[in-house]
Design a protein around this motif. Structure first.
Motif, PDB file in Angstrom:
ATOM      1  N   LYS A 473     -30.137   8.160   4.981  1.00 50.64           N
ATOM      2  CA  LYS A 473     -29.235   9.181   4.438  1.00 50.64           C
ATOM      3  C   LYS A 473     -28.516   9.943   5.552  1.00 50.64           C
ATOM      4  CE  LYS A 473     -32.440   9.968   0.611  1.00 50.64           C
ATOM      5  NZ  LYS A 473     -33.370  10.947   0.009  1.00 50.64           N
ATOM      6  N   ASP A 474     -28.610   9.397   6.800  1.00 48.86           N
ATOM      7  CA  ASP A 474     -28.029  10.056   7.976  1.00 48.86           C
ATOM      8  C   ASP A 474     -28.634  11.429   8.223  1.00 48.86           C
ATOM      9  OD1 ASP A 474     -26.354   9.857  10.196  1.00 48.86           O
ATOM     10  OD2 ASP A 474     -24.859  11.163   9.254  1.00 48.86           O
ATOM     11  N   ASP A 475     -29.904  11.582   7.841  1.00 48.02           N
ATOM     12  CA  ASP A 475     -30.614  12.826   8.123  1.00 48.02           C
ATOM     13  C   ASP A 475     -31.325  12.719   9.473  1.00 48.02           C
ATOM     14  OD1 ASP A 475     -29.870  14.207   5.948  1.00 48.02           O
ATOM     15  OD2 ASP A 475     -31.682  13.800   4.751  1.00 48.02           O
ATOM     16  N   PHE A 476     -31.744  13.918   9.983  1.00 46.38           N
ATOM     17  CA  PHE A 476     -32.448  13.966  11.267  1.00 46.38           C
ATOM     18  C   PHE A 476     -33.812  13.294  11.169  1.00 46.38           C
ATOM     19  CE2 PHE A 476     -29.758  17.828  11.497  1.00 46.38           C
ATOM     20  CZ  PHE A 476     -29.077  17.542  12.669  1.00 46.38           C
ATOM     21  N   MET A 477     -34.202  12.711  12.296  1.00 50.12           N
ATOM     22  CA  MET A 477     -35.592  12.255  12.420  1.00 50.12           C
ATOM     23  C   MET A 477     -36.389  13.431  12.964  1.00 50.12           C
ATOM     24  SD  MET A 477     -37.176   9.126  14.722  1.00 50.12           S
ATOM     25  CE  MET A 477     -36.792   7.761  13.638  1.00 50.12           C
ATOM     26  N   ILE A 478     -37.534  13.707  12.358  1.00 47.14           N
ATOM     27  CA  ILE A 478     -38.388  14.816  12.829  1.00 47.14           C
ATOM     28  C   ILE A 478     -39.316  14.263  13.902  1.00 47.14           C
ATOM     29  CG2 ILE A 478     -40.018  16.620  12.163  1.00 47.14           C
ATOM     30  CD1 ILE A 478     -39.004  16.207   9.244  1.00 47.14           C
ATOM     31  N   CYS A 479     -39.051  14.649  15.159  1.00 44.77           N
ATOM     32  CA  CYS A 479     -39.808  14.107  16.310  1.00 44.77           C
ATOM     33  C   CYS A 479     -40.858  15.117  16.769  1.00 44.77           C
ATOM     34  CB  CYS A 479     -38.865  13.820  17.475  1.00 44.77           C
ATOM     35  SG  CYS A 479     -37.451  12.790  17.020  1.00 44.77           S
ATOM     36  N   LYS A 480     -42.058  14.645  16.946  1.00 44.55           N
ATOM     37  CA  LYS A 480     -43.156  15.481  17.445  1.00 44.55           C
ATOM     38  C   LYS A 480     -43.588  14.956  18.815  1.00 44.55           C
ATOM     39  CE  LYS A 480     -44.060  17.853  13.509  1.00 44.55           C
ATOM     40  NZ  LYS A 480     -44.195  19.311  13.385  1.00 44.55           N
ATOM     41  N   LEU A 481     -43.670  15.859  19.800  1.00 47.06           N
ATOM     42  CA  LEU A 481     -44.101  15.486  21.148  1.00 47.06           C
ATOM     43  C   LEU A 481     -45.332  16.295  21.528  1.00 47.06           C
ATOM     44  CD1 LEU A 481     -40.650  15.441  22.996  1.00 47.06           C
ATOM     45  CD2 LEU A 481     -41.771  13.573  21.779  1.00 47.06           C
ATOM     46  N   LYS A 482     -46.329  15.592  22.066  1.00 46.22           N
ATOM     47  CA  LYS A 482     -47.572  16.259  22.470  1.00 46.22           C
ATOM     48  C   LYS A 482     -47.526  16.509  23.977  1.00 46.22           C
ATOM     49  CE  LYS A 482     -51.604  14.946  20.746  1.00 46.22           C
ATOM     50  NZ  LYS A 482     -52.875  14.154  20.575  1.00 46.22           N
ATOM     51  N   ALA A 483     -47.344  17.779  24.357  1.00 46.83           N
ATOM     52  CA  ALA A 483     -47.329  18.168  25.778  1.00 46.83           C
ATOM     53  C   ALA A 483     -48.720  18.687  26.136  1.00 46.83           C
ATOM     54  CB  ALA A 483     -46.281  19.237  26.024  1.00 46.83           C
ATOM     55  N   ARG A 484     -49.277  18.165  27.222  1.00 52.84           N
ATOM     56  CA  ARG A 484     -50.643  18.569  27.591  1.00 52.84           C
ATOM     57  C   ARG A 484     -50.717  18.965  29.054  1.00 52.84           C
ATOM     58  NH1 ARG A 484     -55.695  18.988  26.015  1.00 52.84           N
ATOM     59  NH2 ARG A 484     -57.432  18.334  27.346  1.00 52.84           N
ATOM     60  N   LEU A 485     -51.287  20.141  29.296  1.00 47.97           N
ATOM     61  CA  LEU A 485     -51.655  20.568  30.640  1.00 47.97           C
ATOM     62  C   LEU A 485     -53.133  20.216  30.759  1.00 47.97           C
ATOM     63  CD1 LEU A 485     -50.443  22.023  33.104  1.00 47.97           C
ATOM     64  CD2 LEU A 485     -51.311  24.153  32.181  1.00 47.97           C
ATOM     65  N   ASN A 486     -53.422  19.110  31.460  1.00 45.46           N
ATOM     66  CA  ASN A 486     -54.770  18.544  31.409  1.00 45.46           C
ATOM     67  C   ASN A 486     -55.751  19.262  32.328  1.00 45.46           C
ATOM     68  OD1 ASN A 486     -54.275  17.536  33.979  1.00 45.46           O
ATOM     69  ND2 ASN A 486     -53.759  15.485  33.255  1.00 45.46           N
TER      70      ASN A 486
END
Length: 715
Positions: A473-486
């Motif tokens: 439908k030409d809608d946004f993809m919901i992107c999730k990114l996991k940022a880690r300070l290890n």
């Protein structure tokens, strides 16, 4: 699996291992509990640790120290310019990294700080392996709390090049805190007020103060403050400057014009400083310092304190900063624990005690506390050891922000966000959400570059998120990114995935017993009521391409290959030197024995021939044989043995005959003694039988007349 903790210091490195239900600090090849953090280069091999220290004065231009403080830095950094005062080898730029140019195997070579650290870690690995008598692969290593992402990655790369797996890079004071807390059985429970301890660590080059809260089974670092240029070497430098002026006036010599003289005065000044920590005054004497001039001077503790007064005036600054960041007052601190060799300086102890207004604590070993804490941490992370559970919550020292490209479809989008704030808990994970229709990039950097050491680049990494596209439908993809300070203090975007909003039915929670029900409602077994809600459901992964300051795999593999080749070269040189010494010892030993021990087993002709061979071998050894190969030394030894062999064999044959004769005589003597003992035993038994009354066999007369009584004869 090895359980090793390493306190990688600017001056010395301490290695601790977990074993025998405790932690031991291990000794190196010369039985010292601390190994000099030095790497030297020679015409035949490298010198690592103790050997590097031994040859330092005679090989200044090819010996590199301050390894830890060079890692991950650039030559233009003002901090590196300060280090050049303490590193005798020339520092150079190698593709943006600081390194050293040295002469190795007769050729000019350039090595980055990461490579130099990996060389020293190879020595640490060999020392630990020799002590444990098993291969060492896993360890926990300490770093200053102020180390940035690029410095920590440099140490991780160095460990990997050396064939080591770093289970954790641990802040110095956090390691000391773990060593303090894990052995305490009287820590407050979760409901009680925590025990607050200030750890003051002043080492060779660095001053750190951490405020740590302890509860049963955990420690939380509340704040850490530091002075990166405050330590034992700054006291030494003040002494060197003083003696340079004194010797110039008194002896008319300029030690600054002579690098070897300067290093000798530095060593003498360090020794003087240690003596003055326990005594009111001490002398300094150096024979033939330069131009064949002997120098001598005397210094009192008061004079030393006057010299370092500008340093001492800064002693309170890290303490104030640590308290302010922890939002605590002096009276909130329960214990002040001191570690680090420089905390032995009386003037420093006085000022720290005066600041806190209470007695100082020295329950930890000042030189070994950090290494012991690292070993405990390694044991906790190891599946082999069973250790009391102890959670470690460190603190974020620099705020980290992410920036990204603005999406053309979201004109008012913010393009930056501080994700990890200063003082936050580490390790830590954050989930970032983006709405995108195509692949995009984001960058991580330190939010406040002015907080970083020297003039370090605040950039941490660039991350490209791929596989992003608009839906049908030409809608946004919901992107999730996991940022880690290890747990190493290193930042990564570890994972990317996309989600979709999906409508699902979920049951409506039933009314609680206390809530009023409709009295006219009928009790039925009707199905539970549900409602439709929108939830985000994970649909797939998004590939992430990361660009950081870590070395790429090809560079690491090449460096590891070069390191392995240098290790083999070092081993060959050591083996060759061993064979050379063996040959020299054999020549002297044989020369002493030919007219003494072996004299009766050799004819005059054989003696003459052997002596001539020994003399020619000795002449060769001290002339052209000085730099021969291992195989040549072995061949020379075989040549001597070919001449001496028959003589030595006769000697050993005689010894063997004597030993066999002695053994036969001993056996005969033993057999004789056994026979005598058996004969004596038989005689004793016969005597015992003769003396015993005969109760079992009464005579025939008595048996024939059992009732007859014999009366006594009348006289």
């Amino acid at each position: 699996m090895s359980v090793v903790g390493v306190d990688f210091g600017t001056l010395n490195t301490v290695i601790a291992v977990a074993r025998n239900r405790g932690v031991d600090v291990i000794t190196n090849e010369v039985s010292n509990r601390a190994t000099p953090s030095l790497v030297g280069f020679g015409p035949k091999s490298r010198y690592l640790g103790e050997p590097a220290k031994t040859q330092e004065i005679s090989n200044l231009k090819n010996t590199v120290g301050s390894l830890k403080r060079l890692a991950g830095r650039s030559l233009s950094d003002p901090d590196v310019q300060i280090e050049q005062d303490f590193v005798s080898a020339p520092l150079i730029d190698i593709q943006g990294q600081v390194g050293a140019e040295v002469t190795y195997l007769g050729k000019k070579e350039k090595y980055t700080a990461t490579q130099l650290v990996s060389m020293f870690l190879s020595k640490v690995k060999a020392t630990a392996s020799a002590e444990l008598k098993l291969p060492v692969s896993d360890l926990v290593m300490s770093v200053p709390a102020w180390f940035t992402d690029i410095q920590r990655r440099s140490l991780m790369d160095a460990a990997e090049i050396a064939g080591l797996k770093l289970l954790r890079l641990m802040n110095d004071t956090t390691a000391a805190a773990l060593g303090y807390g894990i052995t305490k059985l009287d820590l407050p429970t979760a409901e009680e007020k925590p025990r607050r301890v200030a750890f003051v660590d002043i080492g060779h080059s660095n001053y750190t103060c951490s405020i740590v809260e302890f509860r049963k089974g955990e420690l939380v670092v509340k704040s850490t403050a530091y002075d990166r240029h405050f330590g034992g070497r700054d006291f030494d430098k003040a002494l060197v400057e003083h003696f340079a002026r004194e010797f110039k006036g008194k002896y008319k010599i300029d030690i600054k014009s002579n690098p070897k003289a300067l290093v000798r005065v530095q060593a003498a000044s360090e020794k003087l400083k240690k003596i003055l920590s326990a005594n009111q005054q001490a002398p300094i004497n150096i024979e033939s310092l330069m131009n064949d001039i002997d120098v001598a001077a005397m210094m009192t503790r008061d004079e030393l304190e006057a010299l370092v007064d500008p340093l001492l005036k800064r002693a309170h600054v890290p303490l104030e900063q640590a308290l302010a960041e922890a939002k605590l007052q002096v009276e909130d601190i329960d214990v002040i624990e001191l570690v680090g060799g420089c905390t032995r300086v009386p003037a420093l102890k006085e000022r720290i005690q005066k600041f806190f207004g209470k007695p100082l604590s020295f329950t930890l070993n000042q030189d070994e506390a950090v290494a012991r804490g690292c070993a405990f941490s390694c044991a906790i992370l190891s599946p082999v050891f069973r250790v009391r559970d102890f959670a470690i919550h460190d603190t974020v020292n620099y705020p980290i922000e992410f920036t990204w490209e603005k999406s053309p479809d979201i004109p008012d989008e913010d393009t930056s966000l501080t994700v990890f704030n200063k003082g936050g808990v580490m390790p830590s994970t954050k989930i970032l959400t983006f709405y995108r229709k195509e692949a995009f990039n984001l960058e991580a950097k330190y939010a406040n570059p002015e907080l970083l050491p020297g003039k370090m680049n605040p950039w941490i990494g660039r991350f490209t998120v791929k596989g992003v596209k608009a839906d049908s439908k030409d809608d946004f993809m919901i992107c999730k990114l996991k940022a880690r300070l290890n747990l190493h203090g290193i930042l990564n975007v570890e994972q990317g995935y996309y989600v979709e909003d999906v409508e699902v039915e979920e049951p409506i929670p039933e009314e609680k017993d206390g809530e009023k029900k409709d009295p006219d409602a009928m009790e039925t077994d009707a199905a539970p009521k549900t409602r439709k809600v929108k939830k985000q459901v994970r649909k797939g992964d998004l590939p992430i391409v990361a660009g950081t300051s870590s070395l790429d795999e090809a560079s690491k593999a090449a460096a590891a290959e070069a390191e392995a080749a240098m290790i083999m070269e070092d081993k060959l040189v050591a083996d060759t030197e061993e064979k050379k010494n063996e040959l020299e010892t054999y020549i002297y030993d044989m020369r002493n024995k030919i007219d003494d021990q072996y004299s009766e087993f050799a004819s005059e002709e054989e003696k003459t021939k052997l002596k001539a061979k020994l003399e020619s071998s000795e002449d060769w050894l001290y002339d052209e044989g000085e730099d021969a190969t291992k195989a040549v030394y072995i061949a020379k030894m075989d040549e001597i043995r070919a001449v001496a062999g028959p003589i030595v064999q006769r000697y050993f044959d005689k010894i063997e005959e004597e030993r066999a004769a002695a053994q036969a005589a001993a056996e005969a003597e033993a057999a004789k003694k056994r026979e005598m003992a058996e004969a004596a035993k038989a005689a004793a038994m016969a005597q015992e039988a003769a003396n015993k009354p005969d109760q079992e066999m009464p005579d025939a007369a008595e048996t024939a007349k059992p009732d007859e009584v014999t009366e006594p004869e009348e006289k």
